[in-house]
Structures are given as C-alpha cells and as structure tokens.
Design an enzyme around this catalytic site. Structure first.
Site, mmCIF file in Angstrom:
data_model
loop_
_atom_site.group_PDB
_atom_site.id
_atom_site.type_symbol
_atom_site.label_atom_id
_atom_site.label_comp_id
_atom_site.label_asym_id
_atom_site.label_seq_id
_atom_site.Cartn_x
_atom_site.Cartn_y
_atom_site.Cartn_z
ATOM 1 N N LYS A 196 107.919 93.504 64.459
ATOM 2 C CA LYS A 196 109.001 94.607 64.514
ATOM 3 C C LYS A 196 108.657 95.537 65.556
ATOM 4 C CE LYS A 196 112.692 96.909 62.390
ATOM 5 N NZ LYS A 196 113.564 97.282 60.957
ATOM 6 N N ARG A 206 121.554 102.223 64.350
ATOM 7 C CA ARG A 206 121.531 103.217 63.366
ATOM 8 C C ARG A 206 122.874 104.046 63.156
ATOM 9 N NH1 ARG A 206 115.745 105.339 65.905
ATOM 10 N NH2 ARG A 206 114.363 103.818 64.837
ATOM 11 N N ARG A 217 109.968 105.731 63.809
ATOM 12 C CA ARG A 217 108.976 104.933 62.913
ATOM 13 C C ARG A 217 107.757 104.278 63.600
ATOM 14 N NH1 ARG A 217 114.711 102.344 61.698
ATOM 15 N NH2 ARG A 217 115.374 104.001 59.799
ATOM 16 N N GLU A 233 99.656 90.080 62.981
ATOM 17 C CA GLU A 233 100.708 90.243 61.687
ATOM 18 C C GLU A 233 101.456 89.093 61.330
ATOM 19 O OE1 GLU A 233 101.662 93.059 60.258
ATOM 20 O OE2 GLU A 233 101.195 94.585 61.489
ATOM 21 N N LYS A 248 111.180 90.798 66.681
ATOM 22 C CA LYS A 248 112.282 91.750 66.849
ATOM 23 C C LYS A 248 111.870 93.118 67.632
ATOM 24 C CE LYS A 248 115.759 94.653 64.330
ATOM 25 N NZ LYS A 248 116.190 94.924 62.759
ATOM 26 N N SER A 274 121.006 95.236 68.716
ATOM 27 C CA SER A 274 122.102 95.967 68.868
ATOM 28 C C SER A 274 122.250 96.509 70.227
ATOM 29 C CB SER A 274 122.256 97.197 67.842
ATOM 30 O OG SER A 274 121.154 98.055 67.750
ATOM 31 N N TYR A 313 124.835 89.182 67.049
ATOM 32 C CA TYR A 313 126.247 89.731 66.761
ATOM 33 C C TYR A 313 127.199 88.813 67.440
ATOM 34 C CZ TYR A 313 123.373 93.656 65.043
ATOM 35 O OH TYR A 313 122.288 94.397 64.334
#
Length: 323
Positions: A196, A206, A217, A233, A248, A274, A313
C-alpha cells in the site's frame, strides 16, 4: 514475411475478437467497496466520487443485495462513526457502526458473497492515523498491533469472511492470524494490504470516511518509487499467514501488480482507488471520455497486469455490463 503474416485476421469480427481474447473480466472478479455512516437515515452523496455514497444501514443492505445479484465476487465494508478517539474505540465496539453493519449483512446474505471488513483504525481515530500514537505523536507499531488483534476478533464475531488489514504495520498479518486462531476463528481469512503506497490518489476516500488526518502516512505506507520493497512486504505477509495479498493503488502500480502476480503463490488483489475513479468520472462529466468503454478498459488493464480480483467502485455497474 508480409503479406503471409496478417495479425488483423484475428480482429475482423466481434466473434473473432472474443474467441482470441487473452484477458477475461468477469463479475466474480470484482469487489465493491461500500461506506456505511453511523446515524445516517438516508444515503449521503460523496462530492468527489459522483455516484458513490455514505450509506445508511438500510440502504447498505439494499445496495449489497443488488450488487450480489449482479454477480460481484465480494463486498468490502468501511465504517464512518460519529465519534472518534485516540485509540479508535469504535473499531472494537460490538455496537460500533462497522461491526453492526457486518452483522446485518451476514444475516442478510449469509455465504452468498464474500463479506470483507476494513481492519484499520484510521476511520475511528481522532487524529486520522492508522494506529495509536506514542508520546511524541508517532505511530506506535506494536501498540497498534494489539488494537488490530482486538479489531480482528470483533469483525470475525460480526461475521466477516475476510479481514483486510490495511495499516501497513510490521507484523500485522501474523498478529491477526494468531488472534483469530486462538479464538477459534481459523476459518476467517486475511486479505493483506501488502503493498500500500503513500499515494496522492487517496484524496476522495478521505472525504468518504470523513478522515481526521493532518499530515501524511509516509512513515508506514510505501514510497511510490519502490517496487522491490513491495515484493519484500508481500513475502513477509504470506509467511505470516495471508490468504491473499493486495496492491494499492492499481493504475499507477500496474508493474507492481505484475511482479506480485509472478511471485505470489496466493491470489492477488488490486484496489482501483477513489482518485482513479474520480478522474474518470470527472472526464466523463466533461464529455472527454466515453464512460462504459473507459471503465471496462481500466478494469481490463488491471486484470491484464495480473490481478485475480479488483476492488472497484464500479463493481456492481460493471458486473451488469459484463453480463
């Protein structure tokens, strides 16, 4: 030698193109992310994501049933609470919005779909980070793992089939796996957000979860320039017990999806996020792109890169187009 070699022969009709198509895109490969807002009595539009809403509990159930009827492979549920605190208490409260919604969906749908839960604290914390903070305001990795274990147990008890730890904490998959097994939830799986990235494309999300985040982050999500790190990872998450892994975002990281698909012995998911959704919808609204063709081309590109399943979505709508 030309003219003996004419690749266009295999493109001449729709039936021929369908016959030789190399990449399949089917409804069962699509997962619909859904937002449910505490206290909402009707769906609330998300301005940066036209067509996507914060659901009420009733509208969530209705939309979930419709998506499953359309043939989508799964549902990923995110909760939007009315109150937040430093440790994300709402995430582990059995009466918190996410856990209530999971119970209601499991009661409604049973095993007719794969019910997934976002196993992360960011929607529930008053600082917007994916974990608890230490005295200096830094995300405390190991203290966060304790909260993830508690959250995982709450979501398993609520009926989730798959948990989606998305916080990028070191050791999160192993801690969740042990907690589940020790509590006799060995049948609950883990879809690990293994790669990610700290992406600019999360902005609309958000808004969707009313994030309280200030800053970024970057200390726990991956640097967009790193690909080998993603494979490390992924390897670690699989060793810790992940049943499937995720990359992602999707569109800016198709190379990472491809590398993951080559390396991973477990299914690979990709999240068509998004910002990617918002860009297409904005271009369509301006008359610059043809919507259905563009959406299906985007999803096909993610499948072609190697994703076995796609969170998007557009899942329910695309499923109807494909059938």
């Amino acid at each position: 030698m030309f003219p003996e070699h004419r690749p266009r022969r295999l493109r001449g009709t729709a039936a021929m193109r369908r016959l030789v198509s190399e990449t399949t895109l089917r409804p069962r490969q699509l997962i619909l992310p859904m937002f449910v807002a505490e206290g909402a009595d009707s769906p609330r539009p998300i301005s940066s994501m036209p067509g996507v809403v914060q659901h009420s509990r009733d509208s969530l159930r209705k939309a979930a049933v419709e998506a499953v009827r359309a043939g989508v492979g799964g549902l990923m549920i995110f909760g939007v609470p009315t109150t937040r605190d430093a440790v994300g208490s709402g995430a582990t409260d059995e009466n918190g919005i996410l856990n209530v919604a999971l119970r209601e969906l499991r009661a409604e749908l049973g095993d007719d779909t794969v019910l997934m839960a976002d196993t992360c604290l960011d929607e529930f914390t008053d600082h917007g980070h994916c974990g608890v903070l230490d005295a200096e305001g830094r995300v405390d990795n190991d203290a966060t793992l304790d909260r993830y274990a508690e959250m995982a147990l709450a979501q398993a008890a609520a009926g989730a089939h798959l948990l989606g730890p998305s916080g990028m904490m070191d050791g999160q998959v192993g801690v969740i796996r042990r907690a589940l097994d020790d509590a006799d939830y060995s049948e609950v799986g883990i879809l690990a957000y293994s790669a990610k990235y700290a992406s600019a494309f999360y902005g609309p999300f958000r808004e969707a979860v009313d994030s309280q985040l200030k800053g970024d982050r970057k200390t726990y999500q991956q640097d967009p320039g790193n690909a080998r790190e993603a494979l490390r990872e992924i390897e670690l998450d699989i060793a810790e017990g992940a049943d499937a892994i995720m990359v992602k975002p999707a569109l800016s990281y198709l190379d990472v999806i491809s590398a993951a698909a080559e390396a991973s012995p477990v299914p690979v998911a990709a999240y068509n996020i998004s910002g990617e959704y918002a860009m297409v919808e904005a271009a369509v609204a301006n008359g610059w792109l043809e919507r259905q063709r563009t959406v299906l081309e985007v999803l096909t590109s993610i499948r072609r890169a190697g994703a076995d399943m796609i969170l998007t979505y557009w899942a329910a709508e695309a499923a109807a187009w494909l059938d």
